[in-house]
Design an enzyme around this catalytic site. Structure first.
Site, PDB file in Angstrom:
ATOM      1  N   SER A 173       0.859  -1.256   0.133  1.00  0.00           N
ATOM      2  CA  SER A 173       0.096  -0.074   0.131  1.00  0.00           C
ATOM      3  C   SER A 173       0.859   1.126   0.021  1.00  0.00           C
ATOM      4  O   SER A 173       2.086   1.272   0.116  1.00  0.00           O
ATOM      5  CB  SER A 173      -0.771   0.093   1.205  1.00  0.00           C
ATOM      6  OG  SER A 173      -0.227   0.343   2.277  1.00  0.00           O
ATOM      7  N   LYS A 174       0.427   2.450  -0.088  1.00  0.00           N
ATOM      8  CA  LYS A 174       0.801   3.553  -0.004  1.00  0.00           C
ATOM      9  C   LYS A 174       1.929   3.695   0.922  1.00  0.00           C
ATOM     10  O   LYS A 174       2.963   4.430   0.782  1.00  0.00           O
ATOM     11  CB  LYS A 174      -0.171   4.832   0.308  1.00  0.00           C
ATOM     12  CG  LYS A 174      -0.769   5.283  -0.983  1.00  0.00           C
ATOM     13  CD  LYS A 174      -0.095   6.476  -1.718  1.00  0.00           C
ATOM     14  CE  LYS A 174      -0.280   6.583  -3.129  1.00  0.00           C
ATOM     15  NZ  LYS A 174       0.924   6.124  -3.812  1.00  0.00           N
ATOM     16  N   ARG A 175       1.861   3.230   2.160  1.00  0.00           N
ATOM     17  CA  ARG A 175       2.852   3.513   3.166  1.00  0.00           C
ATOM     18  C   ARG A 175       3.976   2.955   2.821  1.00  0.00           C
ATOM     19  O   ARG A 175       5.208   2.970   3.625  1.00  0.00           O
ATOM     20  CB  ARG A 175       1.945   3.075   4.457  1.00  0.00           C
ATOM     21  CG  ARG A 175       2.347   1.498   4.718  1.00  0.00           C
ATOM     22  CD  ARG A 175       1.524   1.422   5.998  1.00  0.00           C
ATOM     23  NE  ARG A 175       0.989  -0.145   6.100  1.00  0.00           N
ATOM     24  CZ  ARG A 175       1.570  -0.932   6.466  1.00  0.00           C
ATOM     25  NH1 ARG A 175       2.951  -0.858   6.829  1.00  0.00           N
ATOM     26  NH2 ARG A 175       1.309  -2.223   6.458  1.00  0.00           N
TER      27      ARG A 175
END
Ligand code: GLU
Ligand code: ZN
Length: 494
Positions: free
Chosen positions: A254-256
């Site tokens: 994901s984005k993180r």
């Protein structure tokens, strides 16, 4: 393989192209090319709320940038178009009507609220929370009553209530699903638009797709789709579900975890070839141990048998390492062309300057690129050729400018370079060596402060390469400026 291989990549344009999507597209391309087949790009934009034209355009752009080239699809056309599902609604309607007439599909008038209520009740009673088939056998009178109430029906496909649906997956082997857990799933929504599981089947058949190579997350859709193939009387293609891509900590990517879309990687200064090389190894293993893999070689070796069954772990360090390789090895003209947009973005040169000074920039790139892992880093590292040095690296100041003889050596060096005849690699180097030899010092004593003076940094390409490319005037000027800086800052504090 006797039949002509046809594969497709079928993205939903609800966002940018991500690493996972790009990998699926690439595996389809490699499989198609390896088998002299056809690679189709189809945009699955029937979800009108989430699909956007901008996102479709961005996906197309990213694929093109990566060099993932399709044979049929947007911008190319082909015999099986249109290649946007939103333009194929008539075909779906025709097939749905056929199913309705044959009694294989039916109208369902249940509202979302009613469905939710019954799902909850089923769960409470310890039953599977699937659609209960309540509209399967409505009488014409019941239907009329619902219609009169103004209800907008969905259309559901009748699923077998017993037995099994087998998926013979080319990567995962045989996967068996119990029919009793399969819903009579919705094939047309109440707004008249078909769902993914239906449109996908109609198109894969109409486009004569032979192998469906896609992300593992769709494995659970496959038994439904197989039932739709059967209901429609289509031949069932072969399936191959490629393993998931997980983050280094094995969580969902994901984005993180940093950049995940192709566009972001491009903006960070990764080269398309490096991304392709990296994606090739993400879930597929070549026969040997070689990790540098250009696409032609991957095409030659690609088979689905060598696609891993277990999840692939995404590792940006490896991608960066591969990128560094291509930064060093690709044609220097190409790397220069790719670096220039980053220089422009950083305000290091203007577009016109870049055009005018292309050969000069290429020489700089040539001596500097070994040390940069991305185009962005490279652009940053060569900025000093075009911009005055306004800051000196702190560590360097402590190590090199704080030395007692630094200002003196810089002055001697600047004086000598000013008087030098031919200004070449050899003569500038000899000049510096003479100065230190006469004083009984090592050449490093003058090289380090000079590097800091003219680049602001402690590391970089060979100093004399820099001096020659920077030119006499700027070199001398920066050395003198550093002398003044040392006198004002270092010695003033003493
Ligand atoms: N539109 C679907 C997606 O983007 C395609 C899945 C498939 O390849 O069947 O996930
Ligand atoms: Zn119903």
């Amino acid at each position: 393989m006797s039949e002509k291989v046809r594969v497709r990549f079928a993205p939903s344009p609800t966002g940018s192209l991500h690493i996972g999507g790009a990998r699926t597209a690439l595996f389809n391309l490699l499989f198609a090319r390896h088998n002299n087949g056809t690679f189709v790009l189809r945009i699955e934009d029937t979800d009108t709320e989430r699909s956007t034209e901008e996102s479709a355009a961005q996906i197309v752009r990213s694929l093109k940038w990566l060099g993932i080239d399709w044979d049929e699809g947007p911008e190319k056309g082909g015999d099986f178009g249109p290649y946007f599902q939103s333009q194929r609604l008539e075909l779906y309607k025709k097939e749905v009507d056929r199913l309705l007439v044959e009694g294989k599909a039916y109208y369902c008038y249940c509202t979302p609220e009613e469905l939710a209520q019954r799902r909850e009740a089923a769960l409470k009673a310890g039953k599977p929370p699937k659609y209960d088939g309540c509209c399967r056998n409505l009488t014409p009178e019941q239907r009329e009553k619902f219609e009169a109430e103004g209800r907008k029906p969905t259309i559901r496909l009748k699923m077998p209530e017993e037995g099994y649906t087998e998926v013979d997956d080319l990567i995962r082997g045989k996967v068996v699903f119990e029919n009793s857990v399969l819903d009579d799933f919705i094939i047309v929504k109440s707004n008249g638009i078909p769902t993914y599981n239906f449109a996908c089947v109609v198109d894969d058949n109409a486009m004569k797709i032979t192998h469906i190579i896609r992300a593992e997350e769709h494995l659970s859709n496959t038994p439904k789709q197989i039932q739709a193939y059967r209901a429609l009387g289509y031949d069932i293609p072969k399936f191959a579900h490629v393993p998931m891509i997980l983050a280094p900590d094995r969580s969902k990517l994901s984005k993180r975890h940093g950049a995940t879309s192709v566009e972001e990687f491009k903006d960070q200064g990764y080269l398309a070839k490096a991304i392709i090389n990296y994606l090739t190894l993400l879930g597929w293993s070549p026969e040997g141990t070689e990790e540098i893999f250009e696409i032609d070689k991957a095409i030659k070796e690609f088979t689905l048998e060598r696609v891993n069954k277990t999840a692939a772990i995404y590792d940006v360090k490896k991608l960066t390492w591969i990128n560094g390789h291509y930064m060093r090895e690709l044609d220097v003209n190409f790397v220069t062309e790719e670096t220039i947009p980053f220089m422009i973005k950083k305000g290091i040169v203007t577009e016109e300057e870049a055009k005018e000074k292309f050969d000069y920039i290429r020489e700089i790139v040539d001596i500097s690129r070994d040390r940069s892992k991305t185009l962005d880093e490279l652009a940053e590292s060569i900025a000093f050729f075009f911009k005055d040095v306004t800051e000196y690296e702190e560590k360097g100041v402590r190590k090199h400018f704080a030395k007692e003889n630094a200002a003196k050596l810089l002055t001697l060096g600047a004086d000598a370079l000013e008087k030098l005849g031919d200004f070449t690699l050899e003569t500038t180097e000899a000049t510096f060596r003479n100065i230190t030899e006469e004083l009984g010092l090592k050449a490093a004593e003058i090289i380090h402060p000079t590097r800091l003076a003219i680049t602001g940094r402690t590391i970089g390409p060979g100093l004399f390469h820099i001096i020659v490319l920077l030119g006499r005037e700027k070199t001398v000027e920066r050395m003198r400026k550093a002398v003044k800086w040392i006198n004002d800052n270092v010695h003033a504090e003493e």
